[in-house]
Design an enzyme around this catalytic site. Structure first.
Site, short mmCIF file in Angstrom:
data_model
loop_
_atom_site.label_atom_id
_atom_site.label_comp_id
_atom_site.label_asym_id
_atom_site.label_seq_id
_atom_site.Cartn_x
_atom_site.Cartn_y
_atom_site.Cartn_z
N LYS A 1 11.33 -0.28 13.64
CA LYS A 1 11.99 -0.36 12.33
C LYS A 1 13.46 -0.69 12.48
O LYS A 1 14.08 -1.25 11.55
CB LYS A 1 11.78 0.94 11.55
CG LYS A 1 10.30 1.29 11.31
CD LYS A 1 9.50 0.08 10.85
CE LYS A 1 8.01 0.34 10.84
NZ LYS A 1 7.34 0.18 12.14
N GLY B 1 -4.29 -10.20 14.20
CA GLY B 1 -3.65 -10.31 12.89
C GLY B 1 -3.75 -9.04 12.09
O GLY B 1 -4.17 -9.06 10.93
N SER B 2 -3.36 -7.92 12.73
CA SER B 2 -3.36 -6.66 12.00
C SER B 2 -1.93 -6.13 11.95
O SER B 2 -0.97 -6.87 12.18
CB SER B 2 -4.31 -5.66 12.64
OG SER B 2 -4.59 -4.59 11.76
N GLU C 1 3.91 -7.26 11.85
CA GLU C 1 5.29 -6.80 11.84
C GLU C 1 6.13 -7.54 12.89
O GLU C 1 7.23 -8.01 12.61
CB GLU C 1 5.35 -5.29 12.06
CG GLU C 1 4.84 -4.49 10.87
CD GLU C 1 4.91 -2.99 11.10
OE1 GLU C 1 5.71 -2.55 11.95
OE2 GLU C 1 4.16 -2.25 10.42
N GLU D 1 -6.11 -14.90 15.03
CA GLU D 1 -6.99 -13.85 14.53
C GLU D 1 -8.45 -14.30 14.64
O GLU D 1 -8.79 -15.42 14.28
CB GLU D 1 -6.64 -13.55 13.06
CG GLU D 1 -7.62 -12.67 12.32
CD GLU D 1 -7.85 -11.32 12.99
OE1 GLU D 1 -9.02 -10.89 13.04
OE2 GLU D 1 -6.87 -10.71 13.48
N HIS E 1 15.03 2.88 -15.85
CA HIS E 1 15.15 1.43 -15.98
C HIS E 1 16.52 1.00 -15.48
O HIS E 1 17.51 1.68 -15.75
CB HIS E 1 14.99 1.01 -17.44
CG HIS E 1 15.26 -0.44 -17.68
ND1 HIS E 1 14.32 -1.42 -17.41
CD2 HIS E 1 16.38 -1.10 -18.11
CE1 HIS E 1 14.84 -2.60 -17.69
NE2 HIS E 1 16.11 -2.43 -18.11
#
Length: 452
Positions: free
Chosen positions: A49, A174-175, A180, A196, A433
């Site tokens: 991340k 392709g998972s 990512e 894939e 909003h």
């Protein structure tokens, strides 16, 4: 033979908090063969991340003109600096764990690989340990088929150590992990091809999710090869060559993101009575207990979840069980997870396919992000929101938010599902909003049945 009240194998997201909890009532031996912190800290959530964040900054810089922001000069990803930032975050987490363990006089850390000699006896190098309660938290690793072992390749465990950007990264699989990394390196400037075997990405998702994710990645310039049944990979000089039927892809680097396998095979469990399933996951009940009294398996190695949050929940389940409260159990857990591409996917509960297979009368609410004001203002209108409702009970069966903020927004539906409250609670609430989530109530006003 050194006796302890408890032995924990692995310092991942279940093992570490459990060690500190158990240290309040007895002596604890905790064993780690690698870096402290497990997958999440060292080659999972934190490092990936961090890279995703850097990749996002690249995207922002390159797309500023659309927002009236002119950025002049060359925009380049400095992979060495990106790596250094990542490493700082990893080391901070790792050192915090190490420091906390050192300060706790009830916990003894053993570095090395744990091998069972019998049900309650473990060897770590020359050391022999025993306890009546043992907790296995050894995690999982990337699958590396024999056909790839002679070809230079990377997995999620070492690709983030690169300091030079791949010219062309080929990704097998392709998972979630492959997608990512694919988008991340594409944003850094690499050419990326994802190969894939099936006819769509992330096969566990509904087709509309798979199709939308594929569109997002293709729009970013990622090449995707579907239906790659017979794959042959070899190295020619410094080039990786992948051949599928009559198709060929040549690249500079190869990433294997084919799947994960539990690390149970490192434990010498053949010396115990502990049972495994057909995929080598350690069999457990709803309280993470194995078939051997006093021995528990937590985290990825038990096959009951493959995420940091499910591992930590395993810790909570075991802690509650040991305190004789039994307030938590695996069977009460609602599966939720994210796909951290950009925009992200947040998922909770069942897919449409799963709900229909289980015989539910399903109502669907759907809204594309192109009809969400805040998404348009942000210039991020890819994806959609979707919720599945049980027509009889009015409860959420599942939901997904593929779009800006989806990984965070899904939490609001998660809370409602655990509270077992009808969708009307969300529909009739007043939301801030302008936000993306304020359109979920509007979406829930338009439910449509789907046929079985």
């Amino acid at each position: 033979m050194k006796k302890f009240d408890y032995i924990i194998i692995g310092t991942g997201q279940a093992g570490t908090p459990l060690a500190f909890s158990l240290a309040e009532t007895g002596t604890v031996a905790i064993i780690e063969k690698d870096f402290l912190g497990g997958t999440c800290v060292n080659n999972g959530c934190i490092p990936t991340k961090a890279y995703v964040a850097s990749a996002r900054k690249m995207w922002d810089a390159k797309n500023g003109v659309e927002f009236g922001v002119e950025i002049t000069g060359k925009i380049k990803a400095n992979l060495s600096e990106i790596n250094a930032r990542k490493q700082k975050l990893v080391l901070e987490s790792r050192e915090n764990i190490e420091s906390a363990i050192e300060k706790n006089k009830k916990i003894t850390l053993y570095k090395g690989e744990a091998h069972f000699s019998s049900n309650y006896e473990i060897k770590v190098g020359a050391e022999k340990l025993t306890a009546k309660k043992i907790f296995i938290n050894v995690g999982a690793r990337a699958v590396v088929p024999e056909t790839y072992k002679e070809v230079p390749h990377y997995t999620n465990e070492n690709i983030l150590e690169l300091t030079d950007l791949p010219k062309h990264l080929i990704i097998m699989g392709g998972s979630y992990i492959g997608l990512e990394f694919g988008q991340m390196f594409r944003r850094f400037g690499s050419e990326v091809t994802i190969i894939e075997r099936s006819d769509r990405l992330i096969g566990r998702e509904d087709e509309n999710v798979s199709d939308s994710v594929a569109e997002i990645l293709k729009a970013a310039g990622i090449n995707i090869v579907f239906n790659a049944k017979e794959i042959h990979v070899k190295q020619e000089k410094k080039t990786i060559l992948a051949t599928m039927d009559n198709r060929k892809v040549s690249g500079s680097h190869l990433l294997l993101a084919i799947g994960r396998t539990p690390n149970s095979d490192t434990l010498h469990l053949e010396n115990t009575d502990i049972k495994l399933d057909e995929k080598n996951y350690i069999k457990v009940d709803s309280y993470c207990q194995t078939n051997v009294e006093g021995i528990f398996a937590l985290g990825d190695c038990n096959g009951e979840g493959a995420f940091t949050h499910t591992s930590y929940n395993d810790f909570q389940i075991v802690e509650s069980f040991l305190l004789k409260k039994k307030e938590k159990k695996i069977s009460d857990r609602i599966m939720t997870y994210g796909l951290f591409i950009d925009p992200p996917l947040g998922r909770i509960g069942m897919t449409k396919k799963e709900a229909l297979e289980k015989g539910y009368e399903v109502l669907v609410a759907h809204r594309p992000m192109t009809k969400v004001g805040r998404a348009k203002e942000k210039g991020e209108t890819l994806g959609f929101m979707e919720a599945l409702i049980d027509a009889k009970t009015k409860l959420f069966l599942g939901a997904c938010v593929l779009g800006v903020g989806g990984d965070e927004i899904i939490g609001s539906i998660t809370n409602l599902m655990y509270a077992k409250q009808p969708y009307t609670v969300y529909r009739d609430a007043v939301h801030i909003h302008p936000t993306v989530s304020e359109l979920i109530p509007t979406m829930l006003e338009d439910l449509k049945p789907i046929k079985k």
